[in-house]
Scaffold this motif. Sequence first.
Motif, PDB file in Angstrom:
ATOM      1  N   THR A  42       4.066 -10.476   8.635  1.00 37.82           N
ATOM      2  CA  THR A  42       4.909 -11.788   8.297  1.00 37.82           C
ATOM      3  C   THR A  42       5.608 -11.580   7.076  1.00 37.82           C
ATOM      4  O   THR A  42       5.602 -10.600   6.143  1.00 37.82           O
ATOM      5  CB  THR A  42       3.928 -13.033   8.146  1.00 37.82           C
ATOM      6  N   GLN A  71      -5.925 -14.550  15.277  1.00 33.91           N
ATOM      7  CA  GLN A  71      -6.745 -15.098  14.119  1.00 33.91           C
ATOM      8  C   GLN A  71      -8.167 -15.595  14.483  1.00 33.91           C
ATOM      9  O   GLN A  71      -8.821 -15.488  13.706  1.00 33.91           O
ATOM     10  CB  GLN A  71      -5.806 -16.288  13.637  1.00 33.91           C
ATOM     11  N   SER A  87       5.406 -13.369   4.544  1.00 39.63           N
ATOM     12  CA  SER A  87       4.541 -13.565   3.424  1.00 39.63           C
ATOM     13  C   SER A  87       3.244 -12.595   3.069  1.00 39.63           C
ATOM     14  O   SER A  87       2.724 -13.106   2.239  1.00 39.63           O
ATOM     15  CB  SER A  87       3.647 -14.944   3.580  1.00 39.63           C
ATOM     16  N   GLY A 107      -0.490 -13.084  12.305  1.00 44.79           N
ATOM     17  CA  GLY A 107       0.037 -14.199  12.515  1.00 44.79           C
ATOM     18  C   GLY A 107      -0.171 -14.877  13.672  1.00 44.79           C
ATOM     19  O   GLY A 107      -0.122 -16.129  13.975  1.00 44.79           O
ATOM     20  N   LEU A 149      -7.239 -16.356   2.059  1.00 49.60           N
ATOM     21  CA  LEU A 149      -5.940 -16.097   2.401  1.00 49.60           C
ATOM     22  C   LEU A 149      -4.996 -16.215   1.245  1.00 49.60           C
ATOM     23  O   LEU A 149      -4.721 -17.064   0.795  1.00 49.60           O
ATOM     24  CB  LEU A 149      -5.619 -16.596   3.620  1.00 49.60           C
ATOM     25  N   VAL A 156      -1.147 -15.582   0.260  1.00 48.42           N
ATOM     26  CA  VAL A 156       0.381 -15.358   0.797  1.00 48.42           C
ATOM     27  C   VAL A 156       1.335 -15.454  -0.361  1.00 48.42           C
ATOM     28  O   VAL A 156       1.021 -16.199  -1.215  1.00 48.42           O
ATOM     29  CB  VAL A 156       0.504 -16.339   1.875  1.00 48.42           C
ATOM     30  N   SER A 183      -2.093 -11.567   5.013  1.00 48.43           N
ATOM     31  CA  SER A 183      -1.212 -11.743   5.931  1.00 48.43           C
ATOM     32  C   SER A 183      -0.679 -10.460   6.587  1.00 48.43           C
ATOM     33  O   SER A 183      -0.322  -9.665   5.723  1.00 48.43           O
ATOM     34  CB  SER A 183      -0.204 -12.656   5.417  1.00 48.43           C
TER      35      SER A 183
END
Length: 179
Positions: A78, A106, A80, A101, A123, A125, A75
């Motif tokens: 963000t 994306q 995360s 994000g 992914l 996070v 990510s």
Amino acid sequence: MHPLTHSRAPRCSLAVAVVLAACGGGSDARTSARTAQRGAGTPPPCRASLDDAVGLAVTHYIKAAKPKPERFLVSAGTDSALGDAGLTALQDKGPTYLFPGDPALQTQVRGQLHEKGDYTTLLVVRRGAEKQGGSASVSLAGHYVGGATDGQHAGPRSYRFACDTAGWHLRDSTVEQSA
């Protein structure tokens, strides 16, 4: 034996005994002195950062992921985001790409990944990370992007670490309930 050699042996033994006595004894005395300086029962200081704990948690998270990921997304921009050590842990395990994000961006990244091949892409996070003295806890989650596993969750996991002068050591990990 030569008379001088024979007569020196007792003096050498006596000299060694005198030197040892003058130095305050053996290793027990030195250990006691170090313990007194540091404070009795005080654990050694933790010099490892929270970012280091996140990196170690990411490594463990990847090992536990089913199906096994072949490439990774991290990510970007963000709360995360994994941080440097987490990103390095992903890069050490396979090709790693930034996942923005913004939904429009994306879609572009998904298209680029598809062009490179429909590999199992995870992914990862960060859901939370906290350090208190010589302990740390890290919570991670992930889901698969693209290909046959698109949308499948890797599940949230929590990791607890203890630290000493050698760095972080995994104490335990638990699978969390999905929120």
